[in-house]
Design an enzyme around this catalytic site. Structure first.
Site, short mmCIF file in Angstrom:
data_model
loop_
_atom_site.label_atom_id
_atom_site.label_comp_id
_atom_site.label_asym_id
_atom_site.label_seq_id
_atom_site.Cartn_x
_atom_site.Cartn_y
_atom_site.Cartn_z
N GLU A 1 -29.54 8.73 52.66
CA GLU A 1 -28.77 7.55 52.29
C GLU A 1 -28.41 7.58 50.81
OE1 GLU A 1 -30.19 4.10 55.43
OE2 GLU A 1 -31.33 4.35 53.57
N ASP B 1 -26.94 3.22 52.06
CA ASP B 1 -27.23 2.56 53.33
C ASP B 1 -26.04 1.71 53.77
OD1 ASP B 1 -28.70 1.37 55.53
OD2 ASP B 1 -29.06 -0.35 54.24
#
EC number: 3.1.26.3
Length: 248
Positions: A137, A67
């Site tokens: 992610e 992320d």
């Protein structure tokens, strides 16, 4: 510990692992060095394994890492591509690229969704709704650890941003539906309210349900992983209901 790591890398892969390695190569553009990282990146919390110390091993830690890296790479790319755009523009476009709904769609387009290991019924549980985006992610985190930042940046820019996104379309459709509704209500002397009517999910995967109310009458609901996104989703549905648009 080093011996265990090396033996893990040198041992022969099963047929299932070989198929996964081929799939990863197609997605990231290069053969994985440490396949275990990608196996972990594609392991949903529902299929997590408990280790000796009680820690449950899933893709959540890689998701956290990916992320941060994904956001930084996208921010850097937009900063250099649009040298004369202000901070607000760059922030909004980055948010539209890396938001959970967008990442879920990208996961399906890239074939990541089909590789995720999970248990249970994904249609009956809220925690599965972000499964694809979470895995994407985590995959970025795995690529970073396996190949380094330079290769990870190439993967994000070439395979994700340029390979599956239309930036011109994202920019053109960058409408603030909430502002459109507010402006319409002011012009037409209508009483407008945005209310968060419900929250779902766990503390770390919370989804908000927002509702647009005009003159004490509910018009539309929308959901999102923040109150702001939920209100925007509800506002977008209201715009369609009222046939409103910011375009001439």
């Amino acid at each position: 510990m080093i011996f265990r790591f090396l033996s893990k890398l040198l041992r022969k892969h099963s047929k299932e692992e070989k198929r996964l390695a081929i799939a990863i190569k197609q997605i990231i553009g290069h053969k994985p060095f440490n396949l275990a990282l990608y196996q972990l990146a594609l392991s949903h919390t529902s299929a997590s394994k408990s280790l000796q110390d009680g820690f449950k091993e899933s893709n959540e830690r890689l998701e956290y890492l990916g992320d941060a890296i994904l956001g930084a790479i996208v921010a850097d790319y937009l900063f250099k591509k649009y040298p004369f755009k202000e901070e607000g523009f760059l922030t909004e476009i980055r948010a539209r690229i890396v938001n959970r709904e967008s990442l879920n769609q990208l996961s399906r387009k890239m074939g990541i969704q089909d590789l995720i290991r999970y248990e249970g019924n994904p249609k009956s549980n809220f925690t599965y709704k972000s499964m694809g985006g979470d895995a994407l992610e985590a995959l970025v985190g795995a690529v970073y650890l396996d190949k380094g930042f330079h290769y990870c940046r190439k993967f994000v820019v070439r395979k994700i941003v340029l390979g599956h996104l239309d930036l011109d379309d994202i920019i053109e459709n960058n409408q603030n539906y909430k502002s459109i509704i507010i402006e319409w209500a002011q012009k037409n002397n209508r009483d407008l309210k945005f209310e968060i009517v419900r929250e779902e999910g766990s503390k770390h995967q919370r989804q908000f349900i927002a509702q647009v109310i005009i003159d004490d009458e509910p018009v539309a609901k929308g959901s999102g992983f923040s109150k702001k996104k939920a209100e925007q989703a509800a506002a977008e549905k209201t715009c369609r209901t009222l046939k409103l648009s910011s375009r001439p």
